[in-house]
Write a protein that holds these residues in place. Structure first.
Motif, short mmCIF file in Angstrom:
data_model
loop_
_atom_site.label_atom_id
_atom_site.label_comp_id
_atom_site.label_asym_id
_atom_site.label_seq_id
_atom_site.Cartn_x
_atom_site.Cartn_y
_atom_site.Cartn_z
N LEU A 1 40.37 -40.04 60.61
CA LEU A 1 39.04 -39.61 61.03
C LEU A 1 38.05 -40.77 60.90
O LEU A 1 37.24 -41.02 61.78
N ILE A 2 38.15 -41.47 59.78
CA ILE A 2 37.23 -42.57 59.52
C ILE A 2 37.47 -43.71 60.51
O ILE A 2 36.53 -44.29 61.05
N VAL A 3 38.74 -44.02 60.75
CA VAL A 3 39.06 -45.10 61.68
C VAL A 3 38.45 -44.81 63.05
O VAL A 3 37.80 -45.66 63.66
N HIS A 4 38.62 -43.58 63.49
CA HIS A 4 38.08 -43.21 64.80
C HIS A 4 36.55 -43.29 64.80
O HIS A 4 35.94 -43.78 65.75
N PHE A 5 35.96 -42.83 63.75
CA PHE A 5 34.50 -42.84 63.63
C PHE A 5 33.97 -44.27 63.71
O PHE A 5 33.06 -44.57 64.48
N ILE A 6 34.56 -45.15 62.91
CA ILE A 6 34.09 -46.53 62.87
C ILE A 6 34.29 -47.20 64.23
O ILE A 6 33.42 -47.92 64.72
N GLU A 7 35.42 -46.93 64.84
CA GLU A 7 35.68 -47.56 66.14
C GLU A 7 34.63 -47.13 67.17
O GLU A 7 34.13 -47.94 67.94
N THR A 8 34.30 -45.85 67.15
CA THR A 8 33.29 -45.37 68.10
C THR A 8 31.94 -46.02 67.83
O THR A 8 31.27 -46.48 68.76
N MET A 9 31.54 -46.05 66.58
CA MET A 9 30.19 -46.53 66.28
C MET A 9 30.07 -48.03 66.50
O MET A 9 29.02 -48.51 66.90
N THR A 10 31.14 -48.79 66.26
CA THR A 10 31.02 -50.22 66.48
C THR A 10 31.15 -50.56 67.98
O THR A 10 30.69 -51.59 68.40
N GLY A 11 31.76 -49.69 68.74
CA GLY A 11 31.90 -49.98 70.17
C GLY A 11 31.03 -49.08 71.03
O GLY A 11 31.38 -48.77 72.16
N ILE A 12 29.89 -48.67 70.48
CA ILE A 12 29.10 -47.63 71.13
C ILE A 12 28.64 -48.01 72.54
O ILE A 12 28.55 -47.16 73.43
N HIS B 1 26.15 -36.06 68.34
CA HIS B 1 24.77 -36.52 68.42
C HIS B 1 24.70 -38.04 68.33
O HIS B 1 23.93 -38.67 69.04
N LEU B 2 25.53 -38.61 67.46
CA LEU B 2 25.53 -40.06 67.32
C LEU B 2 25.99 -40.74 68.60
O LEU B 2 25.46 -41.77 68.99
N GLN B 3 26.96 -40.14 69.25
CA GLN B 3 27.42 -40.72 70.52
C GLN B 3 26.33 -40.64 71.56
O GLN B 3 26.25 -41.45 72.46
N ASP B 4 25.51 -39.62 71.42
CA ASP B 4 24.46 -39.36 72.37
C ASP B 4 23.27 -40.31 72.18
O ASP B 4 22.62 -40.69 73.14
N LEU B 5 23.01 -40.63 70.93
CA LEU B 5 21.81 -41.43 70.63
C LEU B 5 21.89 -42.79 71.29
O LEU B 5 22.97 -43.35 71.46
#
Lengths: 624, 605
Positions: A222-233, B106-110
Motif C-alpha cells: 500500500l505504501i509503495v503504491h502511495f509513494i509512487e503515485t505522489m512522487t509521479g503525480i 482527493h490527493l490525486q485530484d489536488l
C-alpha cells in the motif's frame, strides 16, 4: 545464507516454510534483544517502577481495611492515634502511587523512544550503506514502509506492552500465592487452567504470526503504491491514470483492511477465550470448594476469599492478551526490518584503508571485467590508463557501457575481476571519505533535496562558506537564475525541485560538483537538459575547474577561493552525446559493447574513418 | 471553552463517515457496558451465593446451581467481550479504509501546486499512521471513554446513596481534576500535533534520502544525510518525551487527587462512624465502590490522551481533505464540435502561488495552427517548461487564457482535455507496470489488436526497440518496482507513450535530450511523420530539434520575443542566435570563446 528468506528476499511472502519462519522469527527476536541491550538498565528500572507503583496502589485497600478494623474501634475507645496513622499512611501511599505512576509513564516513553531512535538511525545508516544495486530493486516505498509503519508496530509494543506485562505477571504471582496459602487444592485447579491457556496461546501464536506477516506485506504494498503515485503525480495527471490508480489503491486498501481484520479477529478469539477459561476456572473452584464446604472440609469464609482471589487472579489476563497481540505484531514488523538490516552492501568500505587525501587523479583500469550479479559479461577484459589531469570523452551508443565504466570508477559498483585504480591504489582500498572527496560523479538526473538552493549546492562541500557557494554557482552560470528566485539562494526548492526546471536543476547539481573540487570528475550526461548558452557557460566554468584555476567563467567575477590552487589540473571523464562537449576533450574513447574500440585525440579520430569519424559527420549534419 | 468546542468540532467531522455504522458502534458500546457490568457483578454474586446458598445445611443442588450461575455469568462476560469486537471491528476498519481511499482520491485530484508544497512522507503519515490511530480510537478509545465515564458517574451516584458526606469529599477532587484536564487538553494537543507533523517530516526525509541515493553516494554525503535525519529523529524523540511528560503529570493528578480524597474520606468516615452518624456497613460499601471506580479513573488519563491524539490526527486528515482542488472542469463542460488542434495563448500570465509578484510568464501571445509544430526556444529559466505545463492544465494561468479550437481550456472537462493533450516531460516518470501498460497508458481504444498495433508503431517511432529484448519483452515490469532503465531508454518510452495516445495536441519537453546522435536522428525522421498531423509544442535546446518544427517561438524572460521560422529568426534575431547557434561555429580556445560569449551577451541585451 542457506535459507531462502535471507535478507529481503522472499519478503513479500507471508506463508513461509517452517524453517524459514523459524529463521526470520529468530532474527526478529535477536534484533529486539540487541535493541534492549544498550538500555537494559533503564528497562529494569522501568519495570521496578511499575511494580512499586502497583504495590503502592495495593496498599490503599489494605489501609482502608486497617482503618475500619482497628482505627474505628480504637477511636471509639478514645484512641485517635491509629486513625492518624492510617490517614498519614494513606496519604503517603497515595503520593507514592501517583509519583511512581508519573515516573513510569515518562520512563516507559524514554525507554521506547531511545530504542526507536536507535533503530531508526540504524535502518537509515544501513540503507545509506547499501549499494545502488540493492536500491534499484528494493524501491523507496519499501524502505519508507520499514521506517514508518513497521517501526510504529514496535512503538506500540514498547509503549503499552512491557509495563502491563510486568505488573500483570507480578499481580498474578501474588494472587496465586494467596490462593495456595488459602487452599492448595484450589490452587492446583487454578494452575490447571494454564494448560488450556497454553494451547490457546499456541494456536493464537501460530495464526497471528501469519496474519501479522500478511498485514506487513500488504501495508508495505500500500505504501509503495502511495509513494509512487505522489512522487509521479504530474505524469499521473497528464495521462489520467487517476481512476486506474484509485482502483488499484482501493484494492490494496481493502486487502490491508482484510489483513487487519483477520489479525484483530484472531485476537477477538484469543482474548475472550482467555477470559472464558478464567471464568470457567472460577466456576470449577466454586464447584470443587462448594462440595468441600458441604462436607465441612472448608470454611465458608475461606471459600469466599478463595473465590474472590481466583477471580482477581484472572484479571490481568486481558492485558496479557493485549501485550501478546502487540508483541506478535511488532515481531512480524521486526522480521521485515531485520531482513533489511541483514542485507549486506555489495560495495563495502575496506577494513584497512589506504590513505589518499589529495589524489592527483590518475585512473587506471587493470584487467577489469564486469557483470551485474551473475548476469552476462558487460565489460570483457578492459585495460585503460587515464593520466592525471586529462579530460576524456566517452562516446558510444546508448547501452554501449559508458555509464558502467563511469560507475566503476565512482565505485557505485565493484568490478567482477581486475581492479580500478586511483593514483595506483585500488578504489576498493580507499576509505569512503577519501574516495568521495577525490572522485565525484554528476549524473543526468539532478536530484534536489528539500531545503534551500544554497543547501543543495553545499552538498558538494558542506563546510563551504556562502561566498564559495555563490562562486561555484557563478562559475557554472547558475547565479543569475538563482538571484531571480523569490529568495535567491535561500529559496526553498520544495519537493523535488518542483518549480526549478530540469536545466536549472542540472546547473545546481553542476555547482555542487564545482564546489566539491574533486581530483576526478565524472559527468554522465550531465548537460543534456541545458540549452546552448548554459552549456557554454558550464563548459567554460568546467574548463577553469579542470585546469585548476577556478572562477574563470565569465560570470564569476569574484576571486577564486583560496586553497584551490594547490591542485593543478583535474581529471575528467565526460559522457556526452554533444559534439561540443566531446571536442573540448584531450582524448576521446569510443566505447562499443563494453570495449574501447577507438582511442585518440578528437582530431586524430575525426581524421580517421572509424566510428567516431562517422559519428562526427552525423553530428555535423545535425547542426543545421 | 472555545478550545473544547474545537475538540468536538473536529470529532464531529467524523460523523458523516461514522453515520452508516453508528448502530453497530452503539451495539459495541452496549456490549462493552454489559461486559463491564457482568465483570463487576460476578464478585457480588459470588459473595451472595456463598453467604446465602452455601451456608450451613446447603444442598448439593445449591452447589451445582451456584457454580452453574457463575459459569453462565463467566460465559456471558466472554461472549460480550467477543461481541464488542465483532460489532465494532468491521465498521471501524471499513470507515478507516473509506477515509483512506477518499484521502488518496482527493490527493490525486489536488493540483500539482499542492504537491509541490507537500512532501510525500507527510502525506503518507496521514494516510497510514493517522488513520490507523483514528480506527483504533473508534473501535476502542471512544467506546472505552464512554464506558469509563459512565462507570465513574454511576459509581459516584452509588456512593451518594451510601454517604453523601463522603461522596461530596470524593467529588471535591473531581473539580481540580477537571480544571487540570482542560489545561492538559490544550497542551497535550499541541505536542501531539507536533509529534505527528515531525513524524511526517521524518518520513519525507527518508523518502528523499532514498530517491536521492545516487547523489548522496556520488558526493559521499551519507554522513551528512544521517546527521540531518538524526537531528529530526532526535527532535521527534524529544517531542514524544514531552508528550509523555504531559501525560505523566496528568496521570499523577488523576491518581493523586481521588486518592487524597479517599484518604480524607477514610478519616472522616471513621470519625462519622465513631460518632454513629454512619453505619459500618455503609462505610465498607462506600470504599468497595470507590475501589471499583479507582481503575477507570486512572485509566481516564490514557483514554483522554488517546482521544486528543485522535483529534489531532483528524485535524491533519481534514486539513488535506479541505484543500480545494482549483483545477476543475465546469459543471457543463464544452468541447469544440470538431477538434482540429488550434492552440492559442491569449495574454497568458503565470506566476506560482507563493510568488505572485514574480510572474514566470507575462502576457504571452501565441497562436499555433492545427497540425503545426511549434518549437519553443529560450534560455534556462525563461519559462518554457511552465508554458508547457499550462496546456494540460497541470497549472492554471494566472491571467489571460489558453484556447483550444476557440474554447477556453477551463471550459473543457479536465479529463477530456488531458485526453486531447499528451505530454512527455524531461523527468520521465514510468510507472511500476509492464512496458506495454506504460506505453499504452493514454490509449483510449479497448480493442486488443488496435492497441498492439499502436504499441508497435509508437515503439518503432521512438526507436524503443530495445523493449522487445528485455527479459520478458513488452511484459517486463519496469518503473520503480521493476527493471531500472537508462535515461535514454526511459526517455524513449515516455516519448512512445505520448505518441501512442494519438492526441490532438502533443506537448514535448526536450524529448530527445538523453539520446545519442544516431538515435536522435532516427527518432526525428520518424517523428516528423507523426507530427505532420498533430499540433505540437516542443521545447528545443538544439538546432536538430528545432528542425522538426514549422515555426519557432522565442521565449525571453517570460515573454514571447519573436515568432518565425528557424531561418528567419537566425537571420534577424540576435538573442535567438545566442540561444540556439551551435558551438561548432565558435572558436575552440577558451580566451576567444570568452570574448565571443561577451559579444553574445551584448547582443542579447
Amino acid at each position: 545464507m542457506s535459507n531462502t528468506a535471507f535478507g529481503t528476499a522472499n519478503e513479500d511472502n507471508a506463508n513461509l516454510s517452517k524453517s524459514d519462519s523459524k529463521a526470520v522469527r529468530r532474527r526478529s527476536l535477536a534484533l529486539l534483544g540487541s535493541l534492549i541491550r544498550p538500555v537494559r538498565l533503564r528497562f529494569w528500572l522501568t519495570i521496578a517502577t511499575v511494580v512499586l507503583s502497583q504495590a503502592a496502589r495495593v496498599a490503599g485497600p489494605a489501609l482502608i481495611a486497617f482503618g475500619i478494623d482497628h482505627a474505628l474501634p480504637a477511636l471509639r475507645a478514645g484512641n485517635s492515634l491509629p486513625l492518624v496513622l492510617a490517614g498519614v499512611a494513606y496519604l503517603i501511599a497515595a503520593l507514592a502511587a501517583a509519583g511512581l505512576t508519573a515516573l513510569y509513564v515518562t520512563s516507559t516513553a524514554a525507554l521506547s523512544q531511545a530504542m526507536l531512535l536507535d533503530l531508526r538511525l540504524w535502518v537509515f545508516r544501513h540503507t545509506q550503506r547499501l549499494s545502488l544495486e540493492f536500491h534499484e530493486k528494493y524501491t523507496s516505498g519499501r524502505i519508507i514502509a520499514r521506517q514508518t509503519s513497521d517501526l510504529e508496530a514496535l512503538r506500540e509494543l514498547l509503549d503499552s506492552g512491557v509495563s502491563s506485562l510486568a505488573s500483570g505477571l507480578l499481580f498474578m504471582l501474588f494472587t496465586a500465592v494467596t490462593v495456595f496459602a488459602l487452599d492448595w487444592r484450589s490452587g492446583l485447579v487454578v494452575l490447571a487452567a494454564a494448560v488450556p491457556m497454553f494451547f490457546l496461546a499456541r494456536w493464537y501464536q501460530k495464526h497471528s504470526q501469519m496474519a501479522f506477516r500478511q498485514s506487513r506485506v500488504v501495508s508495505a504494498r500500500l505504501i509503495v503504491h502511495f509513494i509512487e503515485t505522489m512522487t509521479g503525480i504530474r505524469a499521473v495527471k497528464a495521462f489520467r491514470k487517476e481512476r486506474e490508480n484509485a482502483g488499484r489503491y482501493g484494492e490494496l486498501a481493502e486487502d490491508y483492511r482484510r489483513a487487519t481484520v483477520r489479525s484483530i479477529n484472531l485476537n477477538g478469539v484469543f482474548q475472550p477465550g482467555l477470559v472464558l477459561i478464567g471464568n470457567v476456572c472460577v466456576a470449577a473452584v466454586l464447584l470443587f470448594g462448594g462440595f468441600r464446604v458441604l462436607t465441612g472440609d472448608l470454611a465458608v469464609g475461606v471459600l469466599l476469599a478463595l473465590m474472590l482471589s481466583t477471580k482477581r487472579f484472572f484479571q490481568p489476563v486481558d492485558q496479557m492478551a493485549m501485550f501478546y497481540n502487540s508483541f506478535q505484531s511488532a515481531q512480524a514488523a521486526l522480521e521485515k526490518v531485520s531482513g533489511l538490516l541483514e542485507e549486506v552492501p555489495t560495495v563495502r568500505p575496506p577494513r584497512n584503508a589506504v590513505e589518499l587525501r589529495d589524489a592527483r587523479g590518475a585512473v587506471e583500469f587493470r584487467n577489469v571485467e564486469f557483470r551485474y550479479g551473475t548476469g552476462p559479461l558487460i565489460i570483457p577484459t578492459l585495460n585503460l590508463a587515464i593520466p592525471a589531469g586529462q579530460t576524456v570523452a566517452l562516446v558510444g551508443q546508448t547501452g554501449a557501457g559508458k555509464s558502467t565504466l563511469a560507475k566503476l570508477i565512482a565505485r557505485f559498483y565493484d568490478v567482477s575481476a581486475g581492479s580500478v585504480m586511483l593514483d595506483g591504489v585500488d578504489v576498493r582500498q580507499l576509505a569512503t571519505a577519501d574516495l568521495r572527496r577525490n572522485i565525484v560523479m554528476v549524473t543526468q538526473e539532478a536530484f534536489l533535496f528539500s531545503g534551500s538552493v544554497a543547501d543543495n549546492i553545499a552538498l558538494g562541500r558542506p563546510e563551504a562558506p556562502r561566498e564559495e557557494i555563490e562562486a561555484a554557482a557563478k562559475a557554472v552560470g547558475a547565479h543569475e537564475f538563482i538571484m531571480e528566485l523569490p529568495e535567491g539562494y535561500d529559496t526553498d526548492v520544495n519537493k523535488r525541485g518542483g518549480r526549478v526546471s530540469a536545466g536549472q536543476r542540472q546547473l545546481i547539481s553542476f555547482a555542487r560538483a564545482f564546489l566539491a573540487r574533486p581530483a576526478v570528475l565524472i559527468l554522465d550526461e550531465a548537460t543534456s537538459s541545458l540549452d546552448i548558452p548554459s552549456e557554454r557557460l558550464v563548459q567554460s566554468g568546467l574548463a577553469g575547474l579542470l585546469r585548476g584555476t577556478d572562477g574563470t567563467g565569465p560570470a564569476a567575477d569574484s576571486p577564486a577561493a583560496d586553497g584551490t590552487s594547490r591542485r593543478t589540473a583535474r581529471t575528467a571523464l565526460i559522457i556526452a552525446h554533444r559534439l561540443s562537449t566531446v571536442e573540448t576533450a584531450d582524448r576521446v574513447l569510443v566505447v562499443h559493447d563494453g570495449q574501447v574500440v577507438e582511442d585518440g585525440t578528437p582530431d586524430e579520430l575525426i581524421g580517421g574513418n572509424g566510428r567516431f569519424a562517422r559519428l562526427h559527420s552525423a553530428w555535423k549534419d545535425s547542426l543545421v | 471553552m472555545a478550545k473544547q468546542s474545537s475538540f468536538f468540532r473536529s470529532v464531529s467531522r467524523l460523523y458523516p463517515h461514522v453515520k452508516p455504522v453508528l448502530p453497530r458502534l452503539f451495539l459495541g458500546l452496549l456490549s462493552a457496558l454489559l461486559a463491564s457490568v457482568v465483570a463487576l457483578a460476578i464478585p457480588q454474586v459470588l459473595r451472595g451465593l456463598i453467604n446465602d446458598s452455601l451456608g450451613p445445611g446447603a444442598t448439593v443442588e445449591a452447589v451445582w446451581g451456584s457454580a452453574g450461575l457463575i459459569l453462565a455469568l463467566g460465559v456471558a462476560e466472554a461472549v460480550l467481550v467477543a461481541l464488542r469486537r465483532t460489532f465494532v471491528i468491521n465498521p471501524a476498519t471499513t470507515v478507516e479504509t473509506r477515509m483512506r481511499v477518499s484521502l488518496y482520491g482527493h490527493l490525486q485530484d489536488l493540483p500539482v501546486s499542492f504537491h509541490d508544497r507537500w512532501g510525500s512522507g507527510q502525506l503518507l503519515s496521514r494516510a497510514m499512521t493517522d488513520l490507523n490511530f483514528i480506527r483504533r480510537w473508534m473501535a476502542f478509545g471512544a467506546i472505552m471513554l464512554v464506558v469509563t465515564t459512565l462507570t465513574v458517574v454511576i459509581g459516584v451516584i452509588v456512593m451518594f446513596t451510601m454517604s453523601w458526606q463522603l461522596a461530596l469529599i470524593f467529588l471535591a477532587a473531581a473539580g481540580p481534576v477537571m480544571v487540570y484536564g482542560f489545561r492538559f487538553r490544550t497542551r497535550f494537543s499541541k505536542v501531539a500535533r507536533r509529534s505527528q507533523d515531525q513524524a511526517g517530516d521524518l518520513a519525507t526525509t527518508v523518502e528523499e534520502s532514498v530517491h536521492g541515493i545516487r547523489v548522496l553516494k556520488a558526493f559521499g554525503r551519507s554522513r551528512e544525510a544521517l546527521e540531518t535525519f538524526n537531528g529530526q529523529a532526535e527532535e521527534l524523540r524529544q517531542t514524544e518525551i514531552a508528550k509523555a511528560r504531559h501525560q505523566a503529570v496528568f496521570s499523577m493528578v488523576v491518581t493523586l487527587l481521588p486518592e487524597l480524597a479517599l484518604g480524607a474520606g477514610l478519616v472522616t468516615g471513621i470519625m462519622l462512624a465513631a460518632s454513629g452518624q454512619l453505619s459500618i456497613g455503609s462505610l465498607v460499601a462506600f470504599f468497595a465502590t470507590a475501589a471499583v471506580i479507582a481503575a477507570p479513573v486512572e485509566f481516564s488519563g490514557m483514554l483522554l490522551a488517546m482521544a486528543l491524539t485522535a483529534k489531532t490526527a483528524l485535524d491533519r486528515h481534514f486539513e488535506v481533505m479541505d484543500s480545494q482542488n482549483t483545477i476543475t472542469g465546469p459543471a457543463d463542460p464544452r468541447r469544440p464540435a470538431d477538434v482540429k488542434g488550434a492552440l492559442s495563448f491569449n495574454n497568458v500570465t503565470f506566476a506560482f502561488d507563493d510568488a505572485p509578484d514574480k510572474p514566470v510568464l507575462e502576457d504571452v501571445r501565441l497562436d499555433i495552427c492545427p497540425g503545426e509544430t511549434m518549437a519553443l526556444v529560450g534560455i534556462t529559466g525563461s519559462g518554457k517548461s511552465a508554458l508547457l505545463q499550462l496546456v494540460p492544465r497541470l497549472y492554471d494561468v494566472t491571467a489571460g487564457s489558453i484556447e483550444l479550437d476557440g474554447v477556453d481550456l477551463r471550459e473543457f472537462s479536465v479529463e477530456e482535455l488531458r485526453t486531447l493533450v499528451a505530454v512527455a516531460f524531461e523527468d520521465t516518470t514510468l510507472f511500476s507496470s509492464s512496458v506495454r501498460d506504460n506505453v499504452l497508458l493514454g490509449v483510449v481504444s479497448e480493442d486488443t489488436d488496435t492497441r498492439e498495433k499502436i504499441l508497435a508503431e509508437a515503439l518503432d517511432t521512438a526507436q524503443a526497440h530495445f523493449a522487445y529484448s528485455l527479459p520478458e519483452g513488452l511484459d517486463t515490469l519496469i518503473g520503480e518496482e521493476g527493471l531500472s532503465l537508462s535515461g535514454g531508454q526511459r526517455q524513449r518510452l515516455a516519448l512512445a507513450r505520448a505518441i501512442a495516445a494519438a492526441p490532438a495536441v502533443l506537448v514535448l519537453d526536450d524529448p530527445l535530450s538523453a539520446l545519442d546522435v544516431n538515435t536522435e536522428e532516427l527518432v526525428e525522421n520518424r517523428l516528423r511523420e507523426v507530427l505532420a498531423g498533430t499540433t505540437t509544442l516542443i521545447v528545443a535546446h538544439r538546432p536538430s530539434t528545432v528542425a522538426l518544427a514549422d515555426r519557432v517561438a522565442l521565449l525571453e524572460d517570460g515573454h514571447i520575443a519573436a515568432v518565425g521560422t528557424h531561418a528567419e529568426l537566425l537571420a534577424g534575431n540576435g538573442h535567438y542566435r545566442h540561444v540556439i547557434a551551435s558551438l561548432e561555429t565558435e572558436p575552440r580556445d577558451l580566451d576567444s570563446e570568452l570574448s565571443a560569449l561577451d559579444d553574445a551577451e551584448e547582443v542579447s541585451r
